[in-house]
Design an enzyme around this catalytic site. Structure first.
Site, mmCIF file in Angstrom:
data_model
loop_
_atom_site.group_PDB
_atom_site.id
_atom_site.type_symbol
_atom_site.label_atom_id
_atom_site.label_comp_id
_atom_site.label_asym_id
_atom_site.label_seq_id
_atom_site.Cartn_x
_atom_site.Cartn_y
_atom_site.Cartn_z
ATOM 1 N N GLY A 164 13.653 -8.619 -7.685
ATOM 2 C CA GLY A 164 12.189 -8.656 -7.860
ATOM 3 C C GLY A 164 11.748 -9.808 -8.742
ATOM 4 N N ILE B 200 18.120 -5.683 -15.774
ATOM 5 C CA ILE B 200 18.751 -7.001 -15.589
ATOM 6 C C ILE B 200 17.696 -8.092 -15.798
ATOM 7 C CG2 ILE B 200 19.863 -8.555 -13.904
ATOM 8 C CD1 ILE B 200 21.170 -6.092 -12.656
ATOM 9 N N VAL C 259 11.946 -18.446 -15.881
ATOM 10 C CA VAL C 259 11.430 -19.819 -15.854
ATOM 11 C C VAL C 259 11.051 -20.153 -14.413
ATOM 12 C CG1 VAL C 259 12.626 -20.820 -17.840
ATOM 13 C CG2 VAL C 259 13.783 -20.693 -15.634
ATOM 14 N N LYS D 289 -2.302 -28.538 -10.874
ATOM 15 C CA LYS D 289 -1.306 -29.606 -11.056
ATOM 16 C C LYS D 289 -1.608 -30.751 -10.088
ATOM 17 C CE LYS D 289 3.680 -30.396 -10.482
ATOM 18 N NZ LYS D 289 4.989 -29.761 -10.224
ATOM 19 N N VAL E 49 21.478 -1.969 -8.214
ATOM 20 C CA VAL E 49 22.375 -1.812 -7.067
ATOM 21 C C VAL E 49 23.795 -1.823 -7.613
ATOM 22 C CG1 VAL E 49 23.198 -2.829 -4.908
ATOM 23 C CG2 VAL E 49 20.763 -2.935 -5.501
ATOM 24 N N LEU F 29 17.351 -18.210 -5.765
ATOM 25 C CA LEU F 29 18.510 -18.768 -6.468
ATOM 26 C C LEU F 29 19.836 -18.318 -5.863
ATOM 27 C CD1 LEU F 29 17.154 -18.407 -10.122
ATOM 28 C CD2 LEU F 29 17.341 -20.515 -8.779
HETATM 29 C C1 LIG Z 1 15.579 -24.192 -16.001
HETATM 30 C C2 LIG Z 1 14.910 -23.875 -14.700
HETATM 31 C C3 LIG Z 1 13.631 -24.335 -14.452
HETATM 32 C C4 LIG Z 1 13.013 -24.084 -13.219
HETATM 33 N N1 LIG Z 1 11.774 -24.599 -12.957
HETATM 34 C C5 LIG Z 1 11.236 -24.429 -11.736
HETATM 35 C C6 LIG Z 1 9.964 -24.941 -11.414
HETATM 36 O O1 LIG Z 1 9.284 -25.532 -12.248
HETATM 37 N N2 LIG Z 1 9.490 -24.740 -10.169
HETATM 38 C C7 LIG Z 1 10.192 -24.067 -9.223
HETATM 39 O O2 LIG Z 1 9.735 -23.962 -8.089
HETATM 40 N N3 LIG Z 1 11.366 -23.495 -9.514
HETATM 41 C C8 LIG Z 1 11.899 -23.659 -10.733
HETATM 42 N N4 LIG Z 1 13.091 -23.085 -11.027
HETATM 43 C C9 LIG Z 1 13.684 -22.181 -10.037
HETATM 44 C C10 LIG Z 1 12.951 -20.843 -10.109
HETATM 45 O O3 LIG Z 1 13.088 -20.297 -11.413
HETATM 46 C C11 LIG Z 1 13.528 -19.875 -9.100
HETATM 47 O O4 LIG Z 1 13.659 -20.510 -7.863
HETATM 48 C C12 LIG Z 1 12.603 -18.693 -8.933
HETATM 49 O O5 LIG Z 1 12.276 -18.144 -10.163
HETATM 50 C C13 LIG Z 1 13.203 -17.652 -8.058
HETATM 51 O O6 LIG Z 1 14.222 -16.958 -8.748
HETATM 52 P P1 LIG Z 1 14.852 -15.684 -8.064
HETATM 53 O O7 LIG Z 1 13.767 -14.718 -7.764
HETATM 54 O O8 LIG Z 1 15.729 -16.122 -6.959
HETATM 55 O O9 LIG Z 1 15.828 -15.109 -9.200
HETATM 56 P P2 LIG Z 1 15.512 -14.220 -10.520
HETATM 57 O O10 LIG Z 1 14.199 -14.534 -11.115
HETATM 58 O O11 LIG Z 1 16.711 -14.353 -11.387
HETATM 59 O O12 LIG Z 1 15.437 -12.739 -9.958
HETATM 60 C C14 LIG Z 1 16.605 -12.031 -9.601
HETATM 61 C C15 LIG Z 1 16.243 -10.565 -9.380
HETATM 62 O O13 LIG Z 1 17.384 -9.878 -8.896
HETATM 63 C C16 LIG Z 1 17.510 -8.669 -9.630
HETATM 64 N N5 LIG Z 1 18.912 -8.227 -9.592
HETATM 65 C C17 LIG Z 1 20.028 -8.962 -9.794
HETATM 66 N N6 LIG Z 1 21.121 -8.163 -9.662
HETATM 67 C C18 LIG Z 1 20.663 -6.921 -9.357
HETATM 68 C C19 LIG Z 1 21.296 -5.660 -9.101
HETATM 69 N N7 LIG Z 1 22.617 -5.488 -9.152
HETATM 70 N N8 LIG Z 1 20.506 -4.605 -8.814
HETATM 71 C C20 LIG Z 1 19.144 -4.721 -8.767
HETATM 72 N N9 LIG Z 1 18.512 -5.881 -9.008
HETATM 73 C C21 LIG Z 1 19.263 -6.949 -9.298
HETATM 74 C C22 LIG Z 1 17.008 -9.004 -11.021
HETATM 75 O O14 LIG Z 1 16.677 -7.862 -11.741
HETATM 76 C C23 LIG Z 1 15.783 -9.852 -10.643
HETATM 77 O O15 LIG Z 1 14.694 -8.994 -10.329
HETATM 78 C C24 LIG Z 1 13.700 -23.308 -12.248
HETATM 79 C C25 LIG Z 1 14.969 -22.803 -12.521
HETATM 80 C C26 LIG Z 1 15.590 -23.082 -13.729
HETATM 81 C C27 LIG Z 1 16.973 -22.547 -13.988
#
Ligand SMILES: Cc1cc2nc3c(=O)[nH]c(=O)nc-3n(C[C@H](O)[C@H](O)[C@H](O)COP(=O)(O)OP(=O)(O)OC[C@H]3O[C@@H](n4cnc5c(N)ncnc54)[C@H](O)[C@@H]3O)c2cc1C
Length: 498
Positions: free
Chosen positions: A11, A41, A46, A77, A184, A331
């Protein structure tokens, strides 16, 4: 074929963007969508800058700026400023604008100026002078088109990632998405098909499509189905970041651009939101320790008490983003680095492509192979554009910048573009030869190479400041910019918000 029962794990921004898009698009198909996330978790916390594609994302959901921007602390922006990426005899800074229709009368003057410069004439060719969003950014003006004007300016946003997730969570649930806060704990699969996921308190969940939005955890696609990350460390130097938020000095002057300022062993971002400024230092662990990076960032910000968040990753991507009945989004697909903020666009492109492919084709090996090829091309094309920033830097003050410039690991496309720019061949012809591999548009490549002063020494003489086309461009842009309002005024309660 449209799946009937979708389970999304995660999420963060990726999970809720995905849930929102699928719920909106397939509302009429009675598709059941469940999103499981573990609040314990948490999310990465960011990711605050976007490209103009996020505008299309909200438009496709019929959500107005008036609804989502205040809820997510968001600002406009206009583009990105890049100070200090070059050494002596090159621009101190350049602006990567978001190009729009309004720029079309002048954009050819910019391209021609660059071409003349490549031929050894002294035409002024800094992108900052030729694009309207660069002028708006300099004056903290919002790119929102003024009343009674029909000219459109394209733009992106800055936002609070956590608030964006919360906003989209409410939106997706209003369209029927079921939300489970649980971890999970186990995943059952047969070959490349996931059968069930087990949660700690909500039992076993079944679906016919499982979407992995579990972030760097890669719970389904990597840990369960065995996809491995192809490392891009040989192309991209950075694998660490430290983030520290600061307060605005002057809330009547919110900036409307991202600052990407080069430092000794990497670069620093500053992103103005409505209530704070998000800052971070992106660097390579090969050249800098976490402690030194934090100290350098604190010094640059003159901020010594606010908490610091340290993050690490391996730049790279997986190969199969759609494998069996599992789709990886966010990610879990891999990550390059934050430069140019391309990652939410990848989330959007992956979801949109999945929707299109599912509506048109069966889920079979050929469909998935075409899909994966397209997503990989998108990531690799983005990687080339990011790497170009490091490849053409001209700093000599640290080993980091020298090594990056001398790095010979480049795709053939990137090599050809870098050499092509310095050759006498038309750069349009060079770009045309690679049109199938490029993700960033012509304007972005011209802005990058010209803005970084990537010219032969003999092409770098004194600028011809009497150049009439350049003078005209500046007058034209400034006159247009005068019609736009200051961003802070736009957010003021006394004015009607967009
Ligand atoms: C330093 C940095 C700067 C960034 N800046 C930018 C930017 O300016 N612009 C941009 O477009 N992108 C940027 N990004 C990338 C951006 O942060 C991600 O692409 C975006 O936030 C999506 O992340 P996500 O949802 O894939 O992962 P996350 O935000 O990590 O979410 C993962 C989810 O999975 C859940 N989860 C994991 N394991 C389990 C489990 N076993 N059971 C249940 N739930 C679980 C967690 O609880 C969480 O809800 C940046 C990344 C970094 C590292």
């Amino acid at each position: 074929m449209i799946p009937k029962k979708i389970i999304i794990v995660g999420g963060g921004t990726a999970g809720w963007m995905c849930a929102s898009m699928l719920a909106k698009k397939w509302h009429a198909h009675a598709v059941q969508i469940t999103l499981v996330e573990s609040k314990k978790i948490g999310t990465i916390g960011v990711g605050e800058g976007s490209t103009p594609f996020l505008r299309q994302f909200f438009q496709s959901l019929n959500i107005s700026e008036k609804e989502w921007m205040p809820a997510c602390d968001a600002t406009y922006k206009c583009g990105i400023a890049f100070p200090d990426w070059c050494g002596a005899n090159a621009p101190k800074s350049y602006f990567h604008p978001f190009y729009s229709e309004i720029d079309s009368p002048l954009v050819n003057d910019f391209f021609n100026s660059c071409q003349q410069r490549r031929e050894g004439y002294n035409s002024p060719c800094l992108p900052d002078d030729y694009f309207i969003t660069a002028y708006l950014a300099q004056q903290n003006k919002a790119p929102y088109t003024p009343k009674n004007e029909t000219l459109g300016v394209d733009y992106g946003y800055h936002f609070d990632a956590e608030k964006l997730g919360n906003f989209l969570s409410k939106y997706a649930q209003s369209l029927g998405v079921r939300h489970i806060n649980d971890k999970v704990s186990a995943v059952k699969h047969l070959d490349n098909n996931i059968e069930t996921i087990s949660t700690e308190y909500h039992g076993i969940l079944r679906g016919d499509l499982f979407i992995d939005c579990s972030g760097f955890n890669g719970l389904l696609i990597q840990k369960t189905l065995g996809e491995t990350l192809t490392s891009y460390e040989k192309y991209l130097p950075n694998n660490r970041a430290v983030a520290i938020a600061t307060q605005h000095d002057d809330t009547s002057q919110y900036g409307t651009y991202t600052l990407s300022k080069a430092l000794e062993s990497g670069w620093m971002w500053s992103i103005p939101l409505q209530s704070r400024i998000g800052n971070g230092y992106v660097y390579s662990s090969q050249y800098l320790s976490n402690e030194d990076a934090e100290q350098q960032l604190r010094k640059a910000l003159d901020e010594y008490t606010a908490p610091a968040l340290h993050l690490s990753w391996t730049p790279g991507r997986i190969n199969q983003h759609w494998k069996g009945n599992c789709l990886a989004v966010g990610l879990s697909q891999g990550f390059l680095e934050p430069l140019e903020a391309p990652m939410l666009n990848l989330v959007q492109q992956t979801c949109e492509a999945y929707i299109e492919y599912s509506e048109r084709f069966e889920n079979n090996a050929e469909t998935r192979s075409q899909f994966n090829h397209m997503i990989n091309r998108f990531i690799d094309g983005t990687r080339d554009y990011l790497q170009a920033h490091y490849a053409v830097n001209s700093r000599n003050d640290s080993q980091y910048w020298i090594d990056n410039r001398n790095n010979t690991h480049q795709s053939t496309t990137l090599k050809s573009l870098i050499n092509g720019w310095k050759s006498t061949e038309s750069f349009d012809a060079v770009l045309a030869r690679h049109c199938n591999e490029l993700v960033y548009a012509k304007t972005s490549w011209y802005c990058l190479f010209s803005g970084m002063g990537h010219y032969h020494p003999h092409q770098k003489g004194e600028l011809d400041l009497s150049n009439q086309k350049w003078q005209n461009a500046k007058n034209h842009c400034q006159n247009l910019a005068d019609k736009f309002v200051n961003q802070s005024a736009l957010f003021s309660p006394s004015l009607e918000y967009v």
